[in-house]
Design a protein around this motif. Structure first.
Motif, PDB file in Angstrom:
ATOM      1  N   LEU A  58     -13.016   1.898   2.064  1.00 57.66           N
ATOM      2  CA  LEU A  58     -11.660   2.225   2.493  1.00 57.66           C
ATOM      3  C   LEU A  58     -11.295   3.645   2.077  1.00 57.66           C
ATOM      4  N   PRO A  59     -10.391   4.290   2.815  1.00 56.80           N
ATOM      5  CA  PRO A  59      -9.962   5.644   2.448  1.00 56.80           C
ATOM      6  C   PRO A  59      -9.265   5.670   1.084  1.00 56.80           C
ATOM      7  N   PHE A  60      -9.455   6.775   0.382  1.00 55.88           N
ATOM      8  CA  PHE A  60      -8.882   6.943  -0.958  1.00 55.88           C
ATOM      9  C   PHE A  60      -7.364   6.832  -0.925  1.00 55.88           C
ATOM     10  N   LEU A  61      -6.724   7.443   0.062  1.00 60.56           N
ATOM     11  CA  LEU A  61      -5.260   7.426   0.144  1.00 60.56           C
ATOM     12  C   LEU A  61      -4.737   6.002   0.309  1.00 60.56           C
ATOM     13  N   LEU A  62      -5.417   5.204   1.089  1.00 56.52           N
ATOM     14  CA  LEU A  62      -5.015   3.809   1.282  1.00 56.52           C
ATOM     15  C   LEU A  62      -5.096   3.035  -0.034  1.00 56.52           C
ATOM     16  N   ILE A  63      -6.132   3.263  -0.786  1.00 54.72           N
ATOM     17  CA  ILE A  63      -6.289   2.578  -2.070  1.00 54.72           C
ATOM     18  C   ILE A  63      -5.233   3.054  -3.059  1.00 54.72           C
ATOM     19  N   MET A  64      -4.970   4.361  -3.085  1.00 49.40           N
ATOM     20  CA  MET A  64      -3.958   4.893  -3.999  1.00 49.40           C
ATOM     21  C   MET A  64      -2.584   4.328  -3.673  1.00 49.40           C
ATOM     22  N   ILE A  65      -2.230   4.256  -2.399  1.00 46.57           N
ATOM     23  CA  ILE A  65      -0.942   3.687  -1.997  1.00 46.57           C
ATOM     24  C   ILE A  65      -0.895   2.203  -2.368  1.00 46.57           C
ATOM     25  N   GLY A  66      -2.000   1.495  -2.187  1.00 45.43           N
ATOM     26  CA  GLY A  66      -2.051   0.087  -2.552  1.00 45.43           C
ATOM     27  C   GLY A  66      -1.875  -0.142  -4.040  1.00 45.43           C
ATOM     28  N   VAL A  67      -2.505   0.694  -4.861  1.00 48.81           N
ATOM     29  CA  VAL A  67      -2.397   0.547  -6.317  1.00 48.81           C
ATOM     30  C   VAL A  67      -0.981   0.849  -6.779  1.00 48.81           C
ATOM     31  N   ILE A  68      -0.438   1.981  -6.364  1.00 45.70           N
ATOM     32  CA  ILE A  68       0.894   2.374  -6.824  1.00 45.70           C
ATOM     33  C   ILE A  68       1.972   1.465  -6.243  1.00 45.70           C
ATOM     34  N   GLY A  69       1.883   1.159  -4.949  1.00 52.77           N
ATOM     35  CA  GLY A  69       2.869   0.271  -4.332  1.00 52.77           C
ATOM     36  C   GLY A  69       2.806  -1.135  -4.890  1.00 52.77           C
ATOM     37  N   GLY A  70       1.604  -1.642  -5.099  1.00 52.44           N
ATOM     38  CA  GLY A  70       1.455  -2.970  -5.683  1.00 52.44           C
ATOM     39  C   GLY A  70       1.985  -3.031  -7.101  1.00 52.44           C
ATOM     40  N   LEU A  71       1.733  -1.965  -7.863  1.00 52.25           N
ATOM     41  CA  LEU A  71       2.240  -1.904  -9.230  1.00 52.25           C
ATOM     42  C   LEU A  71       3.758  -1.919  -9.248  1.00 52.25           C
ATOM     43  N   LEU A  72       4.371  -1.135  -8.376  1.00 53.15           N
ATOM     44  CA  LEU A  72       5.834  -1.095  -8.331  1.00 53.15           C
ATOM     45  C   LEU A  72       6.432  -2.411  -7.843  1.00 53.15           C
ATOM     46  N   ALA A  73       5.746  -3.071  -6.925  1.00 53.17           N
ATOM     47  CA  ALA A  73       6.290  -4.311  -6.354  1.00 53.17           C
ATOM     48  C   ALA A  73       6.023  -5.531  -7.232  1.00 53.17           C
ATOM     49  N   TRP A  74       4.799  -5.652  -7.781  1.00 55.59           N
ATOM     50  CA  TRP A  74       4.415  -6.885  -8.463  1.00 55.59           C
ATOM     51  C   TRP A  74       3.934  -6.686  -9.900  1.00 55.59           C
ATOM     52  N   GLY A  75       3.985  -5.499 -10.419  1.00 59.88           N
ATOM     53  CA  GLY A  75       3.550  -5.276 -11.801  1.00 59.88           C
ATOM     54  C   GLY A  75       2.041  -5.209 -11.913  1.00 59.88           C
ATOM     55  N   PHE A  76       1.519  -5.682 -13.030  1.00 65.10           N
ATOM     56  CA  PHE A  76       0.089  -5.581 -13.321  1.00 65.10           C
ATOM     57  C   PHE A  76      -0.763  -6.265 -12.263  1.00 65.10           C
ATOM     58  N   VAL A  77      -0.352  -7.426 -11.811  1.00 68.91           N
ATOM     59  CA  VAL A  77      -1.115  -8.152 -10.794  1.00 68.91           C
ATOM     60  C   VAL A  77      -1.109  -7.372  -9.481  1.00 68.91           C
ATOM     61  N   GLY A  78      -0.061  -6.601  -9.242  1.00 69.67           N
ATOM     62  CA  GLY A  78       0.066  -5.832  -8.017  1.00 69.67           C
ATOM     63  C   GLY A  78      -0.989  -4.751  -7.841  1.00 69.67           C
ATOM     64  N   ILE A  79      -1.590  -4.301  -8.937  1.00 67.40           N
ATOM     65  CA  ILE A  79      -2.663  -3.315  -8.825  1.00 67.40           C
ATOM     66  C   ILE A  79      -3.773  -3.875  -7.939  1.00 67.40           C
ATOM     67  N   PHE A  80      -4.084  -5.123  -8.138  1.00 65.36           N
ATOM     68  CA  PHE A  80      -5.149  -5.760  -7.376  1.00 65.36           C
ATOM     69  C   PHE A  80      -4.625  -6.358  -6.077  1.00 65.36           C
ATOM     70  N   LEU A  81      -3.445  -6.948  -6.139  1.00 65.82           N
ATOM     71  CA  LEU A  81      -2.873  -7.603  -4.971  1.00 65.82           C
ATOM     72  C   LEU A  81      -2.488  -6.595  -3.887  1.00 65.82           C
ATOM     73  N   GLY A  82      -1.864  -5.488  -4.274  1.00 66.25           N
ATOM     74  CA  GLY A  82      -1.465  -4.475  -3.296  1.00 66.25           C
ATOM     75  C   GLY A  82      -2.657  -3.859  -2.595  1.00 66.25           C
TER      76      GLY A  82
END
Length: 102
Positions: A58-82
């Protein structure tokens, strides 16, 4: 290290340390601690998605958005879930586009 891994942030450590150094009239060390802490926090937002993306096509930008967005939305679990949700959506979208071309 543990606070950074748990996504609590390293600011919990370096802000009180800088305040303590300032209280002891060690302003140079306090400024260095703040500058170092900010640079570490900024780098952490880019290094973590980079290492996650090494094993993924997957593209780096997509992963970065997923990590940061997931963290903001769901906390620690969001890093993986996002990141997982964005990866599934990305793969599904491009599979759908390939099916439309036929």
């Amino acid at each position: 290290f543990l606070l950074a891994v748990l996504q609590v942030g390293t600011a919990v450590v370096w802000i009180p340390a800088a305040a303590w150094l300032h209280h002891l009239d060690q302003d140079g060390f306090a400024v260095f601690t703040v500058a170092w802490g900010i640079s570490i926090n900024v780098m952490d937002n880019f290094v973590k998605p980079y290492f996650i993306g090494l094993s993924s096509p997957l593209p780096f930008l997509l992963i970065m958005i997923g990590v940061i967005g997931g963290l903001l939305a769901w906390g620690f679990v969001g890093i993986f879930l996002g990141t997982s949700l964005l990866a599934v959506a990305y793969s599904t979208f491009f599979s759908w586009l390939e099916a439309q071309e036929i």
